[in-house]
Design an enzyme around this catalytic site. Structure first.
Site, short mmCIF file in Angstrom:
data_model
loop_
_atom_site.label_atom_id
_atom_site.label_comp_id
_atom_site.label_asym_id
_atom_site.label_seq_id
_atom_site.Cartn_x
_atom_site.Cartn_y
_atom_site.Cartn_z
N GLN A 1 3.09 6.84 8.46
CA GLN A 1 3.97 5.75 8.03
C GLN A 1 3.84 4.54 8.94
O GLN A 1 3.74 3.41 8.47
CB GLN A 1 5.42 6.24 8.01
N MET B 1 8.84 0.56 4.76
CA MET B 1 7.76 1.53 4.96
C MET B 1 8.09 2.91 4.40
O MET B 1 7.24 3.79 4.43
CB MET B 1 7.37 1.60 6.44
N ASP B 2 9.31 3.12 3.92
CA ASP B 2 9.54 4.31 3.08
C ASP B 2 8.94 4.05 1.71
O ASP B 2 8.24 4.89 1.14
CB ASP B 2 11.04 4.61 2.94
N ASP B 3 9.23 2.88 1.16
CA ASP B 3 8.61 2.52 -0.12
C ASP B 3 7.09 2.53 0.00
O ASP B 3 6.39 3.17 -0.78
CB ASP B 3 9.04 1.10 -0.54
#
Lengths: 441, 420
Positions: free
Chosen positions: A207, A175-177
């Site tokens: 996010q 979920m950073d990507d």
């Protein structure tokens, strides 16, 4: 590389840090926007701590490999936004920019005096994208995330693993990507809307919330059919269905077998191949590739239903064969006759051994003043008229402070020097890098 | 909120033609829910994705696939066999009225039908055509066949996901479920198309986009590429946590109610954090030794990492339900969460505050169902599900007769000859 790019002339004030926000602005930069990354070394997170500095090189603000890959195509302005003078300067910058993007906790920009209400006074049609953990709306807006926490809270972690085992989850901050993707998608959508209507807006991306729509069919199975995911045989590992459990769809396409990962030679940690046969015709092709062994001719393996019912035995038989071949050889043999097989690839495999990624120029080299020349990840799309590409390695911290302060904002060299002396452009007690001394001459 | 009903979405006025199966239907949904008029073009009888479950009441039918429902909201649908001359002619007429064509056919397919970018854009320089395919339009793997699982393998996801050997001996690399290869490809395709649209607002010109799902997946493993490029490292898979060059402390703990909690503790342990942890445990009435003076020494803390994580934190989490731990911890500033199953999210009050869940009416059934909503709130131009997924050929009359001007008789002929 002088071809026009899609976002030529667009300027982004980028307050983002760590990973998700910088991943968003990296792509806007590849598409041609001027990304001005606002940084402050005392509170910086993204350059440090670094676990990707090359062996033997000093770990400092300019030597993180992962920072470099995540922050290509940007300029760096060091600025103490928490000072009155710094705030005035950033407002001047915003007044000549198109997009403001940040991934702080929900009330940080507001506390600085840079909430949306203030931003529109500075630039009436500004597109403001906030990328916080839980968004700016909702009772838990102060909660914080890192990728794994957003993945756990949104249901994504639960969908990965073997039945009756703890969740395997995602082995990185997916979920950073993906949060980064949504940040860029929101910015582009807001920009298009602005160009068409003349109106900016605040887009409140979260996010954690962004992970939830990625579970759509599982959620509808519950809201429509009342079937939850806490059930026997779920999640079914790499299979479409786990043996000896009720037959239901497990949200990865059709319920078929084979649909699994199989060991390949020489048996190393990442020596695996996946094979999927969507139809009986696919299965017959696989049987041929395997050399038409007697076991595969048994009637029970002739239909999808039979293969699902005898999956354990079938998978063991397939693996006895797959383990004799290298993963690329197995892939080529299967694909040559239209069987869906692909190798499990490590990072090294992708960079060094994947002929497709090599052909498509996925990893091209860029020079970085501290790290040297290294491969950087490129865009997965080719725009015929306005190609996206990485035009610059990540900036050294504060590398473009003079360029922006003097060139863009029109301050004098004297004012620049004064700002370094009074702690506006660099902490007064912190040693300066040599390139900073150079820019003050 | 009635005003908000009338404020158009940010992509209002755009027409998208979607010629897409499982690889591209999510990308089309992203456009539709943000206000674009997405016309889904399916083969006669319906796209193959209609045959994928789960189904309403577990009764398979092209109009009852929940996966199809989810990925095709806010679209209109027509059937058209573009393999026929009549079908191609109608497709071209539709493309003349479109801003974007999104297609996922095997490379070369549209060119062989005379429907590629060059043919379609001849009289319409503003047209944007995006081909979203497994490996792109060029290269040695161009014609390889894929699947979600295949992309998770080749893209590198599986190499990073799985279990520590001690937790599940001999476990394979694990591909996370949910069809995320298509999500990854769809996100990048959306980004590329939006960039082309922004460019078009300035130049008036469209372009062709060749987007590769394999590359999108290969880009979506966080630091794995950097670990290799800068340090030559190959990462190991770990249970419920990050890949790493070597095994590290766990971050996933079993709570009292059988759910798990993701608690990021390792790497953060210092004297201040230990006191904050003590406050959290005290507030919940969980006994511990973290107040002892010795823990105000970084060296002692480092030596006691296993005691703190595997003893105290694990014990604390085991003593309470997961959601209780989650909220108690977050309210004190700890970046922790419970590991929710999808259905648990319906009870999440934060999502409800954001108006996340949407009632979507299915008029043919006389029922409404709850759908997941938006990743981001567009405060000036709302995201919305404008309609449920189309039934097979639902808008044939509306679009082919109403917009292209065919007569009902001509429509009947197209049906009888298998074109629609």
């Amino acid at each position: 590389m002088s071809r026009p790019r899609a976002l030529d002339g667009i300027r982004v004030v980028d307050f983002s840090w760590v990973r998700a926000g910088p991943w968003a602005t990296r792509w806007l930069g590849a598409l041609g926007a001027e990304i001005i990354k606002i940084e402050w070394p005392e509170t910086e997170r993204g350059r440090l701590p670094s676990s990707t500095t090359p062996h033997g090189m000093e770990v400092n603000l300019n030597t993180s490999g992962n920072f470099n890959d995540t922050n290509v195509n940007k300029k760096s302005l060091t600025l103490n936004v928490r000072s009155a003078k710094g705030l005035a300067i950033v407002k001047r910058l915003i007044s000549v920019s198109d997009i403001v993007i940040e991934n702080f906790s929900s009330r940080v920009l507001q506390k600085w005096g840079l909430g949306y209400d203030e931003l529109v006074k500075i630039k009436p049609d500004i597109v403001y994208v906030s990328m916080s953990g839980y968004g700016h709306t909702g009772r838990n807006h102060t909660y914080t995330t890192f990728g794994p926490v957003a993945q756990a809270a949104s249901g994504l972690t639960f969908l990965s693993g073997l039945p009756d085992k703890p969740p395997a989850g995602w082995g990185w901050s997916y979920m950073d990507d993906t949060g980064g993707m949504y940040g860029a998608m929101c910015a582009l959508t807001g920009l298009y809307h602005r160009n068409m209507t003349g109106k900016g807006q605040h887009i409140d991306q979260s996010q954690m919330v962004s992970g939830v729509p990625l579970n759509g069919p599982a959620l509808l199975d519950f809201t429509v059919n009342g079937r939850g995911s806490k059930r026997a045989g779920f999640p079914p590992g790499n299979r479409a269905h786990w043996p000896d459990t009720p037959i239901v769809n497990n949200y990865r396409g059709a319920t078929v077998a084979p649909h699994n990962a199989y060991r390949t030679a020489p048996g190393g940690y990442n020596d695996w191949c996946v094979i999927v046969c969507g139809t009986d015709a696919d299965w017959r092709k696989l049987v041929e590739v395997m050399g038409s062994p007697a076991w595969a001719a048994e009637e029970k393996f002739g239909t999808v239903a039979g293969r699902l019912a005898h999956q354990d035995e079938m998978d063991q038989r397939i693996e006895a064969w797959s383990a004799t071949l290298g993963k690329y050889e197995l892939t080529e043999r299967c694909q040559a006759v239209g069987v869906r097989a692909l190798p499990v690839q490590s990072a090294e495999d992708r960079v060094e051994h994947d002929p497709q990624l090599a052909h498509r120029g996925m990893y091209l080299e860029l020079d970085h003043p501290a790290l040297g020349r290294h491969k950087v990840q490129n865009a997965p799309f080719k725009l015929s008229e306005t190609p996206a590409y990485n035009h610059a390695a990540s900036p050294l911290i504060g590398e473009h402070t003079r360029e922006i302060v003097e060139g863009l904002l029109g301050f004098s060299r004297e004012e620049l020097r004064a700002g370094f002396e009074d702690g506006t452009f660099w902490p007064t007690k912190r040693p300066r890098f040599a390139y900073m001394e150079d820019m003050l001459r | 909120m009635s005003d908000a009903q009338h404020v158009p979405g940010p992509l209002a006025g755009l027409r998208v033609l979607e010629l897409a199966d499982d690889k591209g239907q999510f990308c089309g949904k992203l456009f539709g829910d943000l206000g674009a008029d997405v016309v889904k073009i399916e083969p006669p009888g319906g796209e193959a994705t209609r045959r994928v479950g789960p189904f309403l009441d577990d009764i398979p039918h092209p109009d009852r696939s929940l996966a199809f429902w989810y990925y095709n909201t806010s679209k209109r649908g027509i059937t058209l066999d573009i393999g026929t001359a009549a079908g191609r002619g109608l497709f071209k007429r539709l493309a003349d009225e479109a801003d974007i064509v999104l297609e996922t056919r095997a490379p070369g397919t549209l060119a062989s039908l005379g429907l590629d970018y060059e043919s379609l854009s001849g009289g319409k320089p503003g047209l944007i055509v995006c081909s979203l395919t497994p490996f792109g339009q060029t290269g040695p793997w161009r014609d390889y066949l894929s699947s979600d699982l295949g992309h998770m393998a080749a893209g590198g996801e599986m190499a990073s996901c799985g279990y520590n050997e001690a937790d599940v001996p001999g476990a394979p690399p694990i591909a996370p479920g949910g069809g995320n290869a298509w999500h990854m490809g769809g996100h990048f395709a959306y980004m590329a198309i939006m960039a082309a649209l922004v460019s078009r607002t300035v130049t008036g010109r469209g372009q062709y986009i060749d987007c590769s799902i394999h590359e999108a997946c290969a880009l979506t493993t966080e630091s794995a590429i950097a670990n290799y490029v800068y340090r030559g490292e190959t990462l190991i898979r770990q249970t419920g946590r990050h890949h790493a060059p070597a095994e590290g402390p766990r971050t996933q703990f079993l709570a009292k109610d059988g759910r798990y909690v993701c608690a990021l503790v390792a790497g953060r342990l210092n004297p201040k954090y230990v006191l904050e942890l003590a406050d959290l445990l005290d507030a919940s009435g969980y006994s511990h030794d973290l107040r002892e003076a010795k823990y105000q020494d970084a060296k002692v803390i480092a030596d006691a990492t296993a005691h703190i994580i595997d003893g105290i934190v694990a014990g604390f989490i085991a003593s309470r339900p997961a959601e209780e731990i989650y909220h108690a911890a977050q309210e004190r500033g700890f970046t922790w969460a419970s590991v929710r199953a999808p259905e648990d999210l319906l009870a999440d009050e934060h999502l409800r505050d954001r108006g996340f869940w949407k009632e979507v009416h299915h008029p043919e059934l006389g029922r409404s169902f709850v759908y997941p909503g938006e990743a981001a709130i567009y405060n000036g131009s709302p995201w919305r599900i404008s309609r449920r997924a189309p039934l097979v050929g639902e808008h044939n009359v509306e679009i082919l007769c109403g917009e292209l001007g065919l007569s009902r008789g001509e429509l009947s002929v197209l049906s009888e000859s298998g074109v629609i």
